[in-house]
Design a protein around this motif. Structure first.
Motif, PDB file in Angstrom:
ATOM      1  N   GLY A 168      52.019  48.716  35.574  1.00 39.36           N
ATOM      2  CA  GLY A 168      51.552  48.056  34.371  1.00 39.36           C
ATOM      3  C   GLY A 168      50.656  46.874  34.691  1.00 39.36           C
ATOM      4  N   ASP A 169      50.448  46.022  33.694  1.00 36.61           N
ATOM      5  CA  ASP A 169      49.507  44.896  33.879  1.00 36.61           C
ATOM      6  C   ASP A 169      50.222  43.544  33.983  1.00 36.61           C
ATOM      7  OD1 ASP A 169      50.307  44.727  31.232  1.00 36.61           O
ATOM      8  OD2 ASP A 169      48.301  44.316  30.442  1.00 36.61           O
ATOM      9  N   VAL A 170      51.435  43.569  34.550  1.00 34.21           N
ATOM     10  CA  VAL A 170      52.157  42.293  34.721  1.00 34.21           C
ATOM     11  C   VAL A 170      51.497  41.394  35.757  1.00 34.21           C
ATOM     12  CG1 VAL A 170      54.338  43.280  33.942  1.00 34.21           C
ATOM     13  CG2 VAL A 170      53.803  43.283  36.373  1.00 34.21           C
ATOM     14  N   TRP A 171      50.519  41.921  36.496  1.00 38.00           N
ATOM     15  CA  TRP A 171      49.756  41.083  37.435  1.00 38.00           C
ATOM     16  C   TRP A 171      49.137  39.881  36.727  1.00 38.00           C
ATOM     17  CZ3 TRP A 171      44.648  40.322  36.245  1.00 38.00           C
ATOM     18  CH2 TRP A 171      44.024  41.280  35.436  1.00 38.00           C
ATOM     19  N   ILE A 208      46.377  31.900  30.019  1.00 33.59           N
ATOM     20  CA  ILE A 208      44.937  32.110  30.103  1.00 33.59           C
ATOM     21  C   ILE A 208      44.541  33.094  29.007  1.00 33.59           C
ATOM     22  CG2 ILE A 208      43.025  32.895  31.560  1.00 33.59           C
ATOM     23  CD1 ILE A 208      44.711  32.117  33.997  1.00 33.59           C
ATOM     24  N   ASP A 209      43.825  32.617  28.015  1.00 34.34           N
ATOM     25  CA  ASP A 209      43.577  33.379  26.791  1.00 34.34           C
ATOM     26  C   ASP A 209      42.854  34.703  27.006  1.00 34.34           C
ATOM     27  OD1 ASP A 209      44.840  31.410  25.332  1.00 34.34           O
ATOM     28  OD2 ASP A 209      42.989  30.333  24.884  1.00 34.34           O
ATOM     29  N   ASN A 210      41.899  34.744  27.919  1.00 29.92           N
ATOM     30  CA  ASN A 210      41.075  35.949  28.043  1.00 29.92           C
ATOM     31  C   ASN A 210      41.697  37.029  28.927  1.00 29.92           C
ATOM     32  OD1 ASN A 210      40.775  34.578  30.451  1.00 29.92           O
ATOM     33  ND2 ASN A 210      38.609  35.089  30.688  1.00 29.92           N
ATOM     34  N   LEU A 211      42.902  36.808  29.433  1.00 27.52           N
ATOM     35  CA  LEU A 211      43.520  37.783  30.332  1.00 27.52           C
ATOM     36  C   LEU A 211      43.964  39.055  29.619  1.00 27.52           C
ATOM     37  CD1 LEU A 211      45.883  35.941  32.841  1.00 27.52           C
ATOM     38  CD2 LEU A 211      43.991  37.457  33.393  1.00 27.52           C
ATOM     39  N   LYS A 212      44.388  38.951  28.388  1.00 25.09           N
ATOM     40  CA  LYS A 212      45.027  40.063  27.689  1.00 25.09           C
ATOM     41  C   LYS A 212      44.199  41.344  27.737  1.00 25.09           C
ATOM     42  CE  LYS A 212      46.967  41.464  23.248  1.00 25.09           C
ATOM     43  NZ  LYS A 212      47.285  41.056  21.849  1.00 25.09           N
ATOM     44  N   ASN A 213      42.896  41.231  27.554  1.00 30.28           N
ATOM     45  CA  ASN A 213      42.046  42.414  27.477  1.00 30.28           C
ATOM     46  C   ASN A 213      41.356  42.765  28.792  1.00 30.28           C
ATOM     47  OD1 ASN A 213      42.573  42.790  24.666  1.00 30.28           O
ATOM     48  ND2 ASN A 213      41.129  41.134  24.221  1.00 30.28           N
ATOM     49  N   GLN A 214      41.750  42.110  29.876  1.00 23.94           N
ATOM     50  CA  GLN A 214      41.127  42.418  31.161  1.00 23.94           C
ATOM     51  C   GLN A 214      41.828  43.593  31.838  1.00 23.94           C
ATOM     52  OE1 GLN A 214      40.803  38.622  33.242  1.00 23.94           O
ATOM     53  NE2 GLN A 214      38.847  38.249  32.254  1.00 23.94           N
ATOM     54  N   ASN A 215      41.120  44.218  32.792  1.00 22.20           N
ATOM     55  CA  ASN A 215      41.599  45.480  33.348  1.00 22.20           C
ATOM     56  C   ASN A 215      41.708  45.448  34.873  1.00 22.20           C
ATOM     57  OD1 ASN A 215      38.953  45.769  34.317  1.00 22.20           O
ATOM     58  ND2 ASN A 215      38.308  46.879  32.479  1.00 22.20           N
ATOM     59  N   PHE A 216      41.882  46.618  35.459  1.00 17.78           N
ATOM     60  CA  PHE A 216      42.100  46.711  36.902  1.00 17.78           C
ATOM     61  C   PHE A 216      40.919  46.158  37.703  1.00 17.78           C
ATOM     62  CE2 PHE A 216      42.083  49.081  40.967  1.00 17.78           C
ATOM     63  CZ  PHE A 216      43.315  48.682  41.454  1.00 17.78           C
ATOM     64  N   GLY A 217      39.701  46.371  37.213  1.00 18.18           N
ATOM     65  CA  GLY A 217      38.532  45.822  37.891  1.00 18.18           C
ATOM     66  C   GLY A 217      38.580  44.311  37.959  1.00 18.18           C
ATOM     67  N   ASP A 218      39.011  43.688  36.865  1.00 19.97           N
ATOM     68  CA  ASP A 218      39.163  42.232  36.853  1.00 19.97           C
ATOM     69  C   ASP A 218      40.265  41.803  37.822  1.00 19.97           C
ATOM     70  OD1 ASP A 218      37.289  41.671  34.617  1.00 19.97           O
ATOM     71  OD2 ASP A 218      38.756  42.816  33.467  1.00 19.97           O
ATOM     72  N   TYR A 219      41.344  42.578  37.845  1.00 23.01           N
ATOM     73  CA  TYR A 219      42.455  42.272  38.752  1.00 23.01           C
ATOM     74  C   TYR A 219      42.001  42.224  40.206  1.00 23.01           C
ATOM     75  CZ  TYR A 219      46.098  43.774  42.018  1.00 23.01           C
ATOM     76  OH  TYR A 219      46.900  43.914  43.126  1.00 23.01           O
ATOM     77  N   LEU A 220      41.147  43.166  40.614  1.00 25.08           N
ATOM     78  CA  LEU A 220      40.691  43.187  42.002  1.00 25.08           C
ATOM     79  C   LEU A 220      39.958  41.896  42.362  1.00 25.08           C
ATOM     80  CD1 LEU A 220      39.495  46.890  42.394  1.00 25.08           C
ATOM     81  CD2 LEU A 220      41.577  45.842  43.316  1.00 25.08           C
ATOM     82  N   SER A 221      39.277  41.306  41.390  1.00 28.09           N
ATOM     83  CA  SER A 221      38.615  40.015  41.631  1.00 28.09           C
ATOM     84  C   SER A 221      39.641  38.890  41.728  1.00 28.09           C
ATOM     85  CB  SER A 221      37.615  39.718  40.507  1.00 28.09           C
ATOM     86  OG  SER A 221      36.571  40.678  40.501  1.00 28.09           O
ATOM     87  N   TYR A 222      40.599  38.882  40.812  1.00 28.48           N
ATOM     88  CA  TYR A 222      41.655  37.860  40.838  1.00 28.48           C
ATOM     89  C   TYR A 222      42.478  37.948  42.117  1.00 28.48           C
ATOM     90  CZ  TYR A 222      41.127  36.549  35.878  1.00 28.48           C
ATOM     91  OH  TYR A 222      40.660  36.074  34.674  1.00 28.48           O
ATOM     92  N   LYS A 223      42.682  39.172  42.599  1.00 28.91           N
ATOM     93  CA  LYS A 223      43.553  39.382  43.755  1.00 28.91           C
ATOM     94  C   LYS A 223      43.106  38.565  44.969  1.00 28.91           C
ATOM     95  CE  LYS A 223      45.375  43.042  46.778  1.00 28.91           C
ATOM     96  NZ  LYS A 223      44.699  42.634  48.028  1.00 28.91           N
ATOM     97  N   LYS A 224      41.802  38.338  45.093  1.00 24.42           N
ATOM     98  CA  LYS A 224      41.267  37.583  46.222  1.00 24.42           C
ATOM     99  C   LYS A 224      41.775  36.139  46.235  1.00 24.42           C
ATOM    100  CE  LYS A 224      37.040  40.368  46.085  1.00 24.42           C
ATOM    101  NZ  LYS A 224      35.579  40.357  45.804  1.00 24.42           N
ATOM    102  N   THR A 225      42.221  35.642  45.079  1.00 26.59           N
ATOM    103  CA  THR A 225      42.668  34.254  44.970  1.00 26.59           C
ATOM    104  C   THR A 225      44.190  34.118  44.936  1.00 26.59           C
ATOM    105  OG1 THR A 225      42.698  34.213  42.540  1.00 26.59           O
ATOM    106  CG2 THR A 225      40.585  33.785  43.621  1.00 26.59           C
TER     107      THR A 225
END
Length: 241
Positions: A168-171, A208-225
């Protein structure tokens, strides 16, 4: 509950190859192969979430333990505490409190825990509520652990897939914790990602307000941090005062 019973009855009469879950896996392997590709792999060792939960429990005398999302008791039954110190919450099966986590927190405001493990509904907003509630129910010096913070593929992360290794998107909760104030937060790169959270004085959870509609592609960017560590570092982090 009803869905699980229907599945169990169907298994008695229908060959596994004709079951909907199996057919869906075959379909995805043929038509969604690119979405099944893992973008990274977990650390190769013999540790699982059970090891980190039990490591955390060993820190406390007469530890009080809460598990959110018990399902088949695989983790809950491995916890070496007397039953009066083990609280397992699941609305479907497993544990000793048959209710949602929201209901549990509402009805048991008098309780406090040393170790809380969150592995309930694998959806961002529910995991966020479980995290915020758990922060209120944690004893000073306690630890909150999370499962499924590191999905490897689009299908593991997708809320529509729900296949065998669905995270799921609990990340998104991990991203918010990484930006929160007065917390110590790490993610161990094993077993779909084990989050470890310690709270300091005057901690503040950062939504973080804009997280709700973000997807796996966004996660890969966040993962670096994200503060991703090895299993040995994770065990040491739990032990550290």
């Amino acid at each position: 509950m009803v869905r699980e019973r229907i599945k169990s009855y169907l298994r008695l009469f229908i060959p596994p190859i004709l079951m909907p879950d199996y057919l869906r896996k075959i379909y995805n392997r043929i038509f969604n192969r690119n979405k099944l590709i893992n973008h990274f792999e977990y650390e190769q060792n013999f540790f699982s979430r059970h090891a980190f939960i039990n490591k955390a429990i060993s820190k406390y005398n007469n530890c009080k333990y809460l598990e959110i999302g018990v399902f088949n008791n695989a983790v809950f039954n491995s916890i070496p505490l007397k039953i009066t110190n083990k609280f397992g919450v699941d609305p479907v099966k497993g544990g000793n409190f048959k209710m949602t986590s929201d209901e549990f927190f509402m009805k048991n405001s008098h309780l406090k825990f040393d170790v809380i493990f969150i592995d309930g509904l694998h959806e961002y907003e529910q995991c966020q509520r479980d995290c915020l509630n758990s922060m209120k129910f944690l004893n000073d010096g306690g630890i909150i652990l999370f499962h499924d913070f590191l999905p490897r593929s689009f299908f593991e992360e997708s809320l529509q897939s729900k296949h065998s290794s669905w995270t799921g998107d609990v990340w998104k909760v991990a991203v918010e914790l990484n930006n929160s104030k007065n917390v110590e937060f790490k993610i161990v790169n094993i077993d779909h990602g084990i989050g470890i959270l310690k709270l300091k004085k005057n901690f503040q959870y950062k939504k973080i307000d804009n997280l709700k509609n973000q997807n796996f592609g966004d996660y890969l960017s966040y993962k670096k941090t994200l503060p991703i560590i090895t299993s040995e570092e994770g065990l040491e982090f739990i032990s550290r005062q």
